[in-house]
Write a protein that holds these residues in place. Structure first.
Motif, short mmCIF file in Angstrom:
data_model
loop_
_atom_site.label_atom_id
_atom_site.label_comp_id
_atom_site.label_asym_id
_atom_site.label_seq_id
_atom_site.Cartn_x
_atom_site.Cartn_y
_atom_site.Cartn_z
N LEU A 1 -68.68 38.08 14.24
CA LEU A 1 -67.79 37.06 14.80
C LEU A 1 -68.40 36.49 16.07
N ASP A 2 -69.00 35.33 15.95
CA ASP A 2 -69.64 34.69 17.10
C ASP A 2 -68.66 33.81 17.88
N LEU A 3 -68.01 32.89 17.16
CA LEU A 3 -67.17 31.88 17.79
C LEU A 3 -65.73 32.05 17.32
N TYR A 4 -64.80 32.23 18.28
CA TYR A 4 -63.39 32.37 17.93
C TYR A 4 -62.65 31.19 18.55
N GLN A 5 -61.96 30.42 17.69
CA GLN A 5 -61.38 29.15 18.09
C GLN A 5 -59.86 29.15 17.97
N ILE A 6 -59.19 28.50 18.91
CA ILE A 6 -57.77 28.22 18.74
C ILE A 6 -57.64 27.21 17.60
N HIS A 7 -56.78 27.50 16.66
CA HIS A 7 -56.65 26.65 15.47
C HIS A 7 -55.65 25.52 15.75
N SER A 8 -56.16 24.30 15.75
CA SER A 8 -55.33 23.10 15.95
C SER A 8 -54.55 23.17 17.27
N ALA A 9 -55.29 23.33 18.35
CA ALA A 9 -54.66 23.32 19.67
C ALA A 9 -54.17 21.91 19.99
N THR A 10 -53.00 21.82 20.56
CA THR A 10 -52.45 20.53 20.98
C THR A 10 -51.97 20.62 22.42
N ALA A 11 -51.89 19.48 23.06
CA ALA A 11 -51.37 19.44 24.43
C ALA A 11 -49.92 19.87 24.45
N GLU A 12 -49.18 19.49 23.40
CA GLU A 12 -47.75 19.76 23.37
C GLU A 12 -47.43 21.24 23.20
N SER A 13 -48.35 22.01 22.61
CA SER A 13 -48.07 23.43 22.35
C SER A 13 -48.02 24.26 23.63
N GLY A 14 -48.68 23.81 24.68
CA GLY A 14 -48.71 24.55 25.93
C GLY A 14 -49.79 25.61 26.00
N CYS A 15 -50.51 25.84 24.89
CA CYS A 15 -51.49 26.93 24.88
C CYS A 15 -52.65 26.68 25.85
N LEU A 16 -52.97 25.43 26.11
CA LEU A 16 -54.10 25.11 26.97
C LEU A 16 -53.77 25.19 28.45
N GLU A 17 -52.51 25.47 28.75
CA GLU A 17 -52.08 25.67 30.13
C GLU A 17 -51.39 27.02 30.30
N ASP A 18 -51.53 27.90 29.30
CA ASP A 18 -50.95 29.24 29.33
C ASP A 18 -51.95 30.17 30.02
N THR A 19 -51.73 30.46 31.28
CA THR A 19 -52.71 31.20 32.07
C THR A 19 -52.97 32.60 31.51
N ARG A 20 -51.94 33.26 31.00
CA ARG A 20 -52.13 34.60 30.43
C ARG A 20 -52.98 34.54 29.17
N LEU A 21 -52.72 33.55 28.33
CA LEU A 21 -53.51 33.40 27.12
C LEU A 21 -54.96 33.06 27.45
N LEU A 22 -55.17 32.12 28.35
CA LEU A 22 -56.53 31.73 28.72
C LEU A 22 -57.30 32.92 29.29
N ALA A 23 -56.63 33.73 30.10
CA ALA A 23 -57.27 34.92 30.66
C ALA A 23 -57.65 35.90 29.56
N ALA A 24 -56.79 36.04 28.55
CA ALA A 24 -57.09 36.95 27.44
C ALA A 24 -58.27 36.45 26.62
#
Length: 286
Positions: free
Chosen positions: A91-114
């Motif tokens: 497993l080289d590259l692990y990607q968020i599947h269909s990330a959107t601005a509306e989902s909030g995942c790209l501003e979720d500090t706990r998730l980004l840290a993980a």
């Protein structure tokens, strides 16, 4: 068996990036089995997978719900463990599947840290995200800005790029200039840019595209792929081949050079962004 046949053909043709996801049925399992059977180690191939969707179709094309999306910290932790159990060091590259601005995942500090912690620990070598929808530009802007303790979160971006929807190309050039790898997906517009497209609404489009392809001595699908790869910011284009014949055709298309007139004729086929995504939302599952 079909997976192994297509992967064998890809490997022989020089393909060295293979893309899967937790929600692609048993794709990770089949890919891991093929890699092991052929003794292909992580030093010679790049494997990408994605997390965020859970496959729910039970192998039925007619299932009411094919996948269930959740871009949460809990889903990431669970699916990373599942992907690692199958792919291990591959497993080289692990990607968020269909990330959107509306989902909030790209501003979720706990998730980004993980995510960053997973890369630092070696659970994966790189982090990416795939984009989807008419607000993909905003999602990519958030991804480019994402940092954890000053460290850039994302190493790659996977985005829809095709003749009909090229609108993200300028921002993808920015991403490339900032050091991100760029992967193009849906280069055939979910089948609309192939000879299999029998939608009455696309009859005029297909006729125009066939005329351009005929002048080039190519198929619609091959020319669609060549158009995407002609852009220098695109590092990898996902073929989507389901048969060895399709794969061979796509590999040949990758070596095709398009002159300025052909590129201009193809660029003139683009659709308004909102109209493109509305049409995509109406396409049947395949």
């Amino acid at each position: 068996e079909r997976t192994a046949d297509v992967c064998d053909a890809a490997w022989t043709s020089g393909v060295r990036y293979f893309d899967a996801a937790r929600s692609y049925g048993r794709a990770e399992e089949f890919l891991a089995r093929w890699l092991a059977a052929r003794a292909i180690g992580p030093e010679t191939v790049t494997v990408g997978s994605k997390w965020g969707y859970r496959y729910t179709a039970g192998w039925s094309i007619d299932a009411a719900v094919h996948e269930e999306k959740e871009l949460s910290l809990g889903r990431f932790v669970t699916q990373l463990a599942e992907s690692r159990a199958l792919l291990g060091a591959q497993l080289d590259l692990y990607q968020i599947h269909s990330a959107t601005a509306e989902s909030g995942c790209l501003e979720d500090t706990r998730l980004l840290a993980a995510l960053v912690s997973a890369r630092r620990s070696g659970a994966c070598r790189a982090l990416g995200l795939s984009l989807s929808g008419p607000t993909s530009d905003r999602a990519l802007e958030l991804a480019l800005a994402a940092r954890v303790d000053g460290e850039r979160v994302f190493d790659t971006v996977q985005a829809t790029v095709n003749v009909l929807e090229p609108s993200l190309l300028p921002l993808l050039a920015t991403a490339s200039a900032e050091g991100l790898g760029v992967i193009a997906k849906e280069v055939h517009a979910n089948g609309r840019l192939t000879d299999a497209n029998a939608r009455p609404e696309d009859a005029a489009l297909v006729a125009r595209f066939r005329a351009i392809a005929a002048r080039e001595g190519a198929t619609i699908a091959d020319l669609a792929l060549a158009f995407v790869l002609a852009h220098p910011q695109i590092d990898v284009a996902l073929s989507g081949a389901a048969t060895t014949a399709q794969l061979a055709s796509h590999v040949a298309a990758a070596a095709r050079t398009l002159d300025a007139d052909t590129r201009a004729a193809l660029a003139a086929l683009d659709e308004p962004r909102e109209a493109y995504w509305q049409t995509r939302g109406r396409l049947p599952w395949s």
